[in-house]
Design a protein around this motif. Structure first.
Motif, PDB file in Angstrom:
ATOM      1  N   ARG A  67       0.836  -1.216   0.000  1.00 38.55           N
ATOM      2  CA  ARG A  67       0.000   0.000   0.000  1.00 38.55           C
ATOM      3  C   ARG A  67       0.864   1.258   0.000  1.00 38.55           C
ATOM      4  O   ARG A  67       0.495   2.266  -0.584  1.00 38.55           O
ATOM      5  CB  ARG A  67      -0.992  -0.030   1.156  1.00 38.55           C
ATOM      6  CG  ARG A  67      -0.376   0.050   2.512  1.00 38.55           C
ATOM      7  CD  ARG A  67      -1.438  -0.017   3.630  1.00 38.55           C
ATOM      8  NE  ARG A  67      -0.807  -0.188   4.903  1.00 38.55           N
ATOM      9  CZ  ARG A  67      -0.378  -1.351   5.392  1.00 38.55           C
ATOM     10  NH1 ARG A  67      -0.553  -2.458   4.694  1.00 38.55           N
ATOM     11  NH2 ARG A  67       0.209  -1.415   6.562  1.00 38.55           N
ATOM     12  N   ASP A  68       2.041   1.195   0.638  1.00 42.75           N
ATOM     13  CA  ASP A  68       2.945   2.353   0.639  1.00 42.75           C
ATOM     14  C   ASP A  68       3.569   2.565  -0.743  1.00 42.75           C
ATOM     15  O   ASP A  68       3.694   3.691  -1.217  1.00 42.75           O
ATOM     16  CB  ASP A  68       4.046   2.177   1.677  1.00 42.75           C
ATOM     17  CG  ASP A  68       3.499   2.128   3.101  1.00 42.75           C
ATOM     18  OD1 ASP A  68       2.387   2.645   3.325  1.00 42.75           O
ATOM     19  OD2 ASP A  68       4.198   1.576   3.977  1.00 42.75           O
ATOM     20  N   VAL A  69       3.963   1.480  -1.372  1.00 46.42           N
ATOM     21  CA  VAL A  69       4.540   1.568  -2.732  1.00 46.42           C
ATOM     22  C   VAL A  69       3.480   2.073  -3.693  1.00 46.42           C
ATOM     23  O   VAL A  69       3.722   2.981  -4.485  1.00 46.42           O
ATOM     24  CB  VAL A  69       5.078   0.191  -3.189  1.00 46.42           C
ATOM     25  CG1 VAL A  69       5.513   0.240  -4.639  1.00 46.42           C
ATOM     26  CG2 VAL A  69       6.214  -0.261  -2.286  1.00 46.42           C
ATOM     27  N   ARG A  70       2.291   1.501  -3.612  1.00 43.04           N
ATOM     28  CA  ARG A  70       1.205   1.904  -4.502  1.00 43.04           C
ATOM     29  C   ARG A  70       0.878   3.371  -4.324  1.00 43.04           C
ATOM     30  O   ARG A  70       0.703   4.106  -5.287  1.00 43.04           O
ATOM     31  CB  ARG A  70      -0.023   1.024  -4.213  1.00 43.04           C
ATOM     32  CG  ARG A  70      -1.182   1.296  -5.150  1.00 43.04           C
ATOM     33  CD  ARG A  70      -2.367   0.437  -4.834  1.00 43.04           C
ATOM     34  NE  ARG A  70      -2.794   0.745  -3.482  1.00 43.04           N
ATOM     35  CZ  ARG A  70      -3.472  -0.074  -2.706  1.00 43.04           C
ATOM     36  NH1 ARG A  70      -3.798  -1.261  -3.115  1.00 43.04           N
ATOM     37  NH2 ARG A  70      -3.842   0.274  -1.500  1.00 43.04           N
ATOM     38  N   GLY A  71       0.807   3.801  -3.080  1.00 43.72           N
ATOM     39  CA  GLY A  71       0.487   5.211  -2.817  1.00 43.72           C
ATOM     40  C   GLY A  71       1.534   6.165  -3.339  1.00 43.72           C
ATOM     41  O   GLY A  71       1.233   7.275  -3.770  1.00 43.72           O
ATOM     42  N   LYS A  72       2.775   5.739  -3.330  1.00 45.84           N
ATOM     43  CA  LYS A  72       3.862   6.619  -3.758  1.00 45.84           C
ATOM     44  C   LYS A  72       4.036   6.652  -5.267  1.00 45.84           C
ATOM     45  O   LYS A  72       4.340   7.695  -5.849  1.00 45.84           O
ATOM     46  CB  LYS A  72       5.163   6.165  -3.099  1.00 45.84           C
ATOM     47  CG  LYS A  72       6.339   7.071  -3.358  1.00 45.84           C
ATOM     48  CD  LYS A  72       7.556   6.633  -2.569  1.00 45.84           C
ATOM     49  CE  LYS A  72       8.728   7.554  -2.813  1.00 45.84           C
ATOM     50  NZ  LYS A  72       9.916   7.143  -2.058  1.00 45.84           N
ATOM     51  N   TYR A  73       3.884   5.489  -5.935  1.00 43.63           N
ATOM     52  CA  TYR A  73       4.242   5.409  -7.354  1.00 43.63           C
ATOM     53  C   TYR A  73       3.062   5.230  -8.305  1.00 43.63           C
ATOM     54  O   TYR A  73       3.209   5.410  -9.502  1.00 43.63           O
ATOM     55  CB  TYR A  73       5.226   4.251  -7.586  1.00 43.63           C
ATOM     56  CG  TYR A  73       6.533   4.470  -6.855  1.00 43.63           C
ATOM     57  CD1 TYR A  73       7.475   5.366  -7.342  1.00 43.63           C
ATOM     58  CD2 TYR A  73       6.829   3.792  -5.686  1.00 43.63           C
ATOM     59  CE1 TYR A  73       8.665   5.580  -6.680  1.00 43.63           C
ATOM     60  CE2 TYR A  73       8.028   3.995  -5.013  1.00 43.63           C
ATOM     61  CZ  TYR A  73       8.939   4.888  -5.518  1.00 43.63           C
ATOM     62  OH  TYR A  73      10.128   5.100  -4.862  1.00 43.63           O
ATOM     63  N   LEU A  74       1.913   4.849  -7.803  1.00 43.07           N
ATOM     64  CA  LEU A  74       0.775   4.627  -8.726  1.00 43.07           C
ATOM     65  C   LEU A  74      -0.270   5.698  -8.598  1.00 43.07           C
ATOM     66  O   LEU A  74      -0.504   6.286  -7.650  1.00 43.07           O
ATOM     67  CB  LEU A  74       0.152   3.256  -8.460  1.00 43.07           C
ATOM     68  CG  LEU A  74       1.078   2.051  -8.685  1.00 43.07           C
ATOM     69  CD1 LEU A  74       0.329   0.779  -8.394  1.00 43.07           C
ATOM     70  CD2 LEU A  74       1.604   2.016 -10.107  1.00 43.07           C
TER      71      LEU A  74
END
Length: 74
Positions: A67-74
């Motif tokens: 969820r952190d990766v998705r929030g930052k890059y997507l």
């Protein structure tokens, strides 16, 4: 977004693609790549074992929540 990946046979320069019953879109984007028939999707056992070893030895603090990766890059 849902994606469907299929390997289909080309006959007389035509493709026949069946979509699932729940595909309810009026349009679809189609991208076509030639499939190299000699390409082997099999991963050698030693590579699998190397990845298993890396996961076993991984430290939890080095992982990032999806969820952190998705929030930052997507």
């Amino acid at each position: 977004m849902n994606a469907i990946r299929q390997i289909v046979e080309v006959k007389d320069h035509k493709l026949n693609i069946e979509l699932p019953e729940n595909f309810d879109s009026e349009y679809a984007e189609v991208i076509i790549f030639a499939k190299d028939e000699s390409f082997d999707f099999e991963i050698p056992e030693e590579e699998k074992e190397l990845m298993r070893e890396r996961v076993r030895n991984a430290k939890p603090e080095n992982f990032v929540a999806w969820r952190d990766v998705r929030g930052k890059y997507l």
